[in-house]
Design an enzyme around this catalytic site. Structure first.
Site, PDB file in Angstrom:
ATOM      1  N   PHE A 129      49.757 -26.610  -0.074  1.00 34.62           N
ATOM      2  CA  PHE A 129      48.809 -27.687  -0.350  1.00 34.62           C
ATOM      3  C   PHE A 129      47.599 -27.075  -1.055  1.00 34.62           C
ATOM      4  CE2 PHE A 129      45.611 -30.859   0.562  1.00 34.62           C
ATOM      5  CZ  PHE A 129      46.304 -32.054   0.564  1.00 34.62           C
ATOM      6  N   ASP A 201      49.252 -23.068   8.871  1.00 36.89           N
ATOM      7  CA  ASP A 201      48.718 -24.411   8.681  1.00 36.89           C
ATOM      8  C   ASP A 201      49.752 -25.403   9.228  1.00 36.89           C
ATOM      9  OD1 ASP A 201      47.923 -26.923   7.779  1.00 36.89           O
ATOM     10  OD2 ASP A 201      47.012 -26.107   5.957  1.00 36.89           O
ATOM     11  N   TYR A 226      44.777 -36.549  11.624  1.00 34.15           N
ATOM     12  CA  TYR A 226      44.927 -37.897  11.054  1.00 34.15           C
ATOM     13  C   TYR A 226      46.320 -38.167  10.507  1.00 34.15           C
ATOM     14  CZ  TYR A 226      43.766 -35.283   6.766  1.00 34.15           C
ATOM     15  OH  TYR A 226      43.731 -34.357   5.765  1.00 34.15           O
ATOM     16  N   LYS A 227      47.209 -37.148  10.510  1.00 37.13           N
ATOM     17  CA  LYS A 227      48.576 -37.380  10.039  1.00 37.13           C
ATOM     18  C   LYS A 227      49.425 -37.830  11.231  1.00 37.13           C
ATOM     19  CE  LYS A 227      47.869 -34.464   6.026  1.00 37.13           C
ATOM     20  NZ  LYS A 227      47.904 -33.104   5.449  1.00 37.13           N
ATOM     21  N   ARG A 375      57.861 -39.815  -1.550  1.00 38.35           N
ATOM     22  CA  ARG A 375      57.778 -39.162  -0.243  1.00 38.35           C
ATOM     23  C   ARG A 375      57.818 -40.221   0.850  1.00 38.35           C
ATOM     24  NH1 ARG A 375      52.838 -35.306   1.646  1.00 38.35           N
ATOM     25  NH2 ARG A 375      51.763 -37.286   1.448  1.00 38.35           N
TER      26      ARG A 375
HETATM   27  C1  LIG Z   1      46.787 -32.699   4.614  1.00 38.60           C
HETATM   28  C2  LIG Z   1      46.629 -31.240   4.389  1.00 38.60           C
HETATM   29  C3  LIG Z   1      45.358 -30.668   4.271  1.00 38.60           C
HETATM   30  C4  LIG Z   1      44.120 -31.509   4.292  1.00 38.60           C
HETATM   31  O1  LIG Z   1      42.958 -30.753   4.385  1.00 38.60           O
HETATM   32  P1  LIG Z   1      41.573 -31.426   4.776  1.00 38.60           P
HETATM   33  O2  LIG Z   1      40.579 -30.369   4.583  1.00 38.60           O
HETATM   34  O3  LIG Z   1      41.700 -31.851   6.235  1.00 38.60           O
HETATM   35  O4  LIG Z   1      41.360 -32.600   3.886  1.00 38.60           O
HETATM   36  C5  LIG Z   1      45.288 -29.290   4.128  1.00 38.60           C
HETATM   37  N1  LIG Z   1      46.401 -28.523   4.090  1.00 38.60           N
HETATM   38  C6  LIG Z   1      47.640 -29.055   4.205  1.00 38.60           C
HETATM   39  C7  LIG Z   1      48.827 -28.165   4.175  1.00 38.60           C
HETATM   40  C8  LIG Z   1      47.790 -30.432   4.331  1.00 38.60           C
HETATM   41  O5  LIG Z   1      49.014 -30.965   4.407  1.00 38.60           O
END
Ligand SMILES: *Cc1c(COP(=O)(O)O)cnc(C)c1O
Length: 416
Positions: A129, A201, A226-227, A375
């Site tokens: 990400f 992560d 939040y997921k 997705r």
């Molecule tokens: C959703 C997600 C994020 C989101 O990061 P925020 O700082 O909370 O906005 C980060 N890394 C991964 C791998 C994600 O899937």
């Protein structure tokens, strides 16, 4: 699952079916995006009302003590811990993933440097990400000590990329785009045998797949609420630090909430003992309070039951798409092997963006990720087998009729 009646029968046998009522769902919507933003727990609205009307309005500043606001990041961390194989006092709910990565990656690099200053490489994946990579890039620039980011293009190349130069391997357990899941135990062992530290992560893992941070002897982890944990839009993330490291670790955002005695108002920073030192400043209490409504639902089940249903849902979805949407240019991106699959399924279509917009217009909400990826997230707590059936039928119709070609589906929104 060959017919809609089969799907209804599977729902009848589903041990998690009773938990659907714990959520406020919109009628006529099939929500397959809980991997990006979970739905509201039914208890969330009353909780928000209580925080505002009682704790804030009546309690006022007394609520920092009386309503437990000050202790909330740690109390919620303890409640989240069993879902990811963490112990009590190992997790704080706080900040965002990006901020927590900054804190933990920085602390991990310092720890690695103290052990062996020649290790200057952070290993990760190019398909990670982007914010994870951006944080690493920003930190490398900030530290200006010759660190570099080594990115692999194929998950299978990770073991070879982790070597005697590696300080930290920063790996996302389940890939946000492909749904590919790493073997956390095997990879942690490879990282640590190479003398490096393992930072995981869990954005697409917490509440979605079983995770055993202490069982695999990981070093650090971050994740969001939040997921799959259904904490609400922008609800605070979490940081996990193995107990063995906590007191040896210095994090750079040395704010007063991480101080050993914040209300002594001492001009000199002294980190608290334990996980509390990974806090920085005053927390968003209203948003954080709602996280508990999401976590409470997990107390009524366990991750093995959730995983069994998750795999059954994603298996059924893949099989149905292949059986009923054959002849259309769809390519499965997500691994078929259960050991390599998270809780979402990604499918490429040359006009993925438009196809997803057409699905959303018909109440089947998934999302789109560049390039060309449709997705679909499957949250076992509230997704039914009949939803899988109906979603695939809608997809089949959108493709068969080419409804996605309507011009309104080509307009790009700022959030996809
Ligand atoms: C959703 C997600 C994020 C989101 O990061 P925020 O700082 O909370 O906005 C980060 N890394 C991964 C791998 C994600 O899937």
């Amino acid at each position: 699952m060959k017919t809609r009646a089969d799907a209804i029968a599977l729902d009848g046998d589903d041990p998690l079916a009773r938990l659907r009522d714990r959520f406020t769902l919109t009628p006529d919507v099939i929500y397959l995006d809980g991997n990006s933003l979970g739905v509201p727990p039914a208890a969330a609205a009353a909780r928000a009302q209580a925080v505002i009307a009682q704790e804030w309005t009546e309690g006022l500043i007394r609520s920092w003590n009386a309503a437990g606001w000050f202790a909330l990041p740690r109390r919620l961390g303890d409640k989240l811990a069993p879902l990811v194989g963490a112990a009590k006092d190992e997790i704080v709910v706080t900040d965002t993933i990006s901020v927590n990565l900054f804190k933990l990656l920085s602390a991990a690099l310092k720890m690695a440097h103290d052990r062996d200053p020649s290790r200057r490489v952070i290993v990760s994946e190019r398909a990670n990400f982007p914010t994870d990579l951006y944080i690493a890039q920003g930190l490398i620039e900030q530290l200006d000590r010759g660190y570099s980011l080594r990115l692999v293009d194929d998950p299978a190349d990770l073991p070879d990329a982790i070597d005697e130069d590696t300080a930290v391997a920063m790996i996302t357990h389940v890939n946000y785009r492909t749904g590919y899941m790493h073997d956390m135990a095997a990879l942690t062992q490879i990282i640590q045998r190479a003398g490096a530290l393992a930072l995981w992560d869990l954005a697409h893992s917490a509440g979605a797949v079983p995770v055993d941070l202490n069982g695999v002897h990981a070093d650090f982890a971050v994740g969001c609420t939040y997921k799959y944990l259904n904490g609400g839009p922008g609800s605070p993330a979490f940081a996990w630090v193995a107990k063995r490291h906590q007191d040896a670790l210095a994090q750079p955002l040395s704010g007063w909430w991480g101080h050993a005695a914040p209300f002594e108002m001492n001009p000199v920073y002294a980190p608290g003992q334990g996980i509390g030192r990974f806090l920085c400043g005053t927390q968003p209490i209203v948003s954080m309070s709602l996280v508990e409504a999401g976590l409470d639902v997990f107390l009524e089940t366990d991750m093995q039951t959730i995983r069994r249903k998750s795999l059954a849902l994603t298996d059924a979805f893949i099989a149905l798409v292949e059986a009923r949407c054959g002849g259309h240019p769809l390519t499965l991106v997500t691994p078929r092997a259960h050991t390599q699959r998270g809780s979402h399924v990604s499918i490429e279509h040359p006009h993925g963006y438009e196809v997803m917009q057409a699905l959303i217009a018909r109440g089947v909400i998934g999302d789109y990720r560049e390039p060309r990826v449709l997705r679909f997230g499957f949250t076992p707590l509230y997704t039914r087998f009949v939803d899988v059936w109906d979603a695939v039928e809608t997809l089949r119709d959108v493709l068969d009729t080419e409804a996605w070609r309507a011009p309104e589906f080509a307009a790009r929104h700022s959030v996809t």
